[in-house]
Design a protein around this motif. Structure first.
Motif, PDB file in Angstrom:
ATOM      1  N   GLY A  35      23.627  43.368  22.480  1.00  0.00           N
ATOM      2  CA  GLY A  35      24.691  42.014  22.572  1.00  0.00           C
ATOM      3  C   GLY A  35      25.937  42.462  21.992  1.00  0.00           C
ATOM      4  O   GLY A  35      27.049  42.301  22.624  1.00  0.00           O
ATOM      5  N   ILE A 203      24.501  38.154  26.276  1.00  0.00           N
ATOM      6  CA  ILE A 203      22.808  38.178  26.152  1.00  0.00           C
ATOM      7  C   ILE A 203      22.140  38.710  27.295  1.00  0.00           C
ATOM      8  O   ILE A 203      21.086  39.300  27.123  1.00  0.00           O
ATOM      9  CB  ILE A 203      22.290  37.001  25.485  1.00  0.00           C
ATOM     10  N   LYS A 206      22.109  42.321  27.214  1.00  0.00           N
ATOM     11  CA  LYS A 206      20.988  42.777  26.274  1.00  0.00           C
ATOM     12  C   LYS A 206      19.744  42.550  26.605  1.00  0.00           C
ATOM     13  O   LYS A 206      18.890  43.734  26.838  1.00  0.00           O
ATOM     14  CB  LYS A 206      21.149  41.921  24.966  1.00  0.00           C
ATOM     15  N   ILE A 228      13.581  37.349  22.309  1.00  0.00           N
ATOM     16  CA  ILE A 228      14.814  37.659  22.304  1.00  0.00           C
ATOM     17  C   ILE A 228      15.887  36.463  22.252  1.00  0.00           C
ATOM     18  O   ILE A 228      16.670  36.108  21.488  1.00  0.00           O
ATOM     19  CB  ILE A 228      15.337  38.619  23.278  1.00  0.00           C
ATOM     20  N   ARG A 229      15.638  35.610  23.220  1.00  0.00           N
ATOM     21  CA  ARG A 229      16.531  34.305  23.467  1.00  0.00           C
ATOM     22  C   ARG A 229      16.219  33.613  22.130  1.00  0.00           C
ATOM     23  O   ARG A 229      17.315  32.915  21.697  1.00  0.00           O
ATOM     24  CB  ARG A 229      16.137  33.715  24.837  1.00  0.00           C
ATOM     25  N   SER A 232      17.682  35.337  19.003  1.00  0.00           N
ATOM     26  CA  SER A 232      19.126  35.227  18.958  1.00  0.00           C
ATOM     27  C   SER A 232      19.767  33.617  19.023  1.00  0.00           C
ATOM     28  O   SER A 232      20.944  33.593  18.390  1.00  0.00           O
ATOM     29  CB  SER A 232      19.635  35.729  20.387  1.00  0.00           C
ATOM     30  N   SER A 235      19.224  32.812  15.191  1.00  0.00           N
ATOM     31  CA  SER A 235      20.479  33.545  14.506  1.00  0.00           C
ATOM     32  C   SER A 235      21.701  32.886  14.615  1.00  0.00           C
ATOM     33  O   SER A 235      22.628  33.137  13.646  1.00  0.00           O
ATOM     34  CB  SER A 235      20.635  34.989  14.976  1.00  0.00           C
ATOM     35  N   TYR A 243      24.121  32.173  20.839  1.00  0.00           N
ATOM     36  CA  TYR A 243      23.366  33.293  20.630  1.00  0.00           C
ATOM     37  C   TYR A 243      24.165  34.325  19.756  1.00  0.00           C
ATOM     38  O   TYR A 243      25.182  34.625  19.802  1.00  0.00           O
ATOM     39  CB  TYR A 243      23.020  34.055  21.962  1.00  0.00           C
ATOM     40  N   GLU A 245      23.813  38.005  16.977  1.00  0.00           N
ATOM     41  CA  GLU A 245      23.005  39.046  16.325  1.00  0.00           C
ATOM     42  C   GLU A 245      23.713  39.280  14.768  1.00  0.00           C
ATOM     43  O   GLU A 245      24.885  39.018  14.903  1.00  0.00           O
ATOM     44  CB  GLU A 245      23.265  40.545  17.033  1.00  0.00           C
TER      45      GLU A 245
END
Length: 253
Positions: A35, A203, A206, A228-229, A232, A235, A243, A245
């Motif tokens: 991302g 995203i 990604k 992943i969703r 993210s 995070s 979202y 990283e």
């Protein structure tokens, strides 16, 4: 003799919109920083991916044939997938160093190879994996491949001091590769994170880039996308981002 005023007499290094991510295997960059790479590419940065290994050990766990021909085919497949993923993200080029998968050591040879690339492409920003494991709240056994740790150690040693020090690897200087100072270092998978990049607008890229790694993720992509969703989103919570990283970020100005 009066003291030499280095800061006043030496020109400041030009900040170039060039970024480089150094990782161990095909798909590592997509999991850790896709991302961010897509965001930087959208913002006009030239982004380069460096894949240290040949990816030859990335076949299925139930494999019964792992000889040279099978490994060669796996390497070809994973390189093709990596290039496809890079195209999705807007990456300018992918560089493969072809170290044997599963056998990487933070050797002087690897450090020199990374320094050569840093001095050639002269990035302002570098992303690399953490050389350290996270032990709390629990050790994640599948997260810390020894190749990742070795590449993290070698890359950080290349960033500082070797890339910017003419006395390290003098043969590179003799070959015309002048020292280069990396100004921003982003470490993925670090025990402590202090920085987040908003990937709310990238995203989908990604996830699409991860889909390119079909040999690794094919039948599990639905679960991986959900993971992943979710990860993210978590995070991004403390940064008010949909979202994100996360990295450990360090400046070298």
């Amino acid at each position: 003799m009066e003291p030499r005023l280095v800061q006043e007499q030496e020109p400041q290094q030009e900040e170039r919109k060039v970024a480089m991510v150094v990782v161990a295997h095909p798909d590592d960059a997509e999991f850790g920083s896709a991302g961010t790479l897509a965001k930087w590419a959208r913002e006009g940065w030239d982004v380069y991916q460096v894949i240290v290994t040949d990816g030859a050990s990335g076949g299925p766990d139930e494999a019964t044939e792992v000889g040279p021909e099978a490994r060669r085919k796996m390497t070809e497949t994973r390189k093709a997938e990596q290039r496809q993923a890079a195209a999705v993200l807007g990456v300018k080029d992918v560089i493969f160093l072809d170290y044997p998968d599963g056998e990487v050591q933070p050797s002087l040879e690897l450090r020199k190879d990374i320094v050569r690339l840093l001095r050639t492409y002269r990035p302002t920003r570098v992303i690399c994996p953490s050389p350290d494991r996270t032990w709390t709240p629990a050790y994640a056994i599948g997260r810390y491949h020894p190749d990742h740790l070795a590449v993290g150690q070698a890359a950080m040693a290349a960033v500082y001091p070797a890339a910017q020090n003419p006395w390290d690897f003098p043969e590179l200087l003799e070959a015309g590769l002048a020292p280069h100072k990396i100004q921003e270092l982003y470490i993925s998978g670090a025990p402590v994170n202090n920085h987040a990049v908003d990937i709310s607008e990238t995203i989908e890229q990604k996830i699409e880039a991860l889909r390119a790694h079909h040999s690794q993720l094919g039948d599990h992509m639905e679960q991986i996308e959900e993971w992943i969703r979710g990860g993210s989103a978590k995070s991004g919570e403390e940064y008010n981002m949909a979202y994100a990283e996360r990295f450990h970020f360090s400046e070298n100005r």
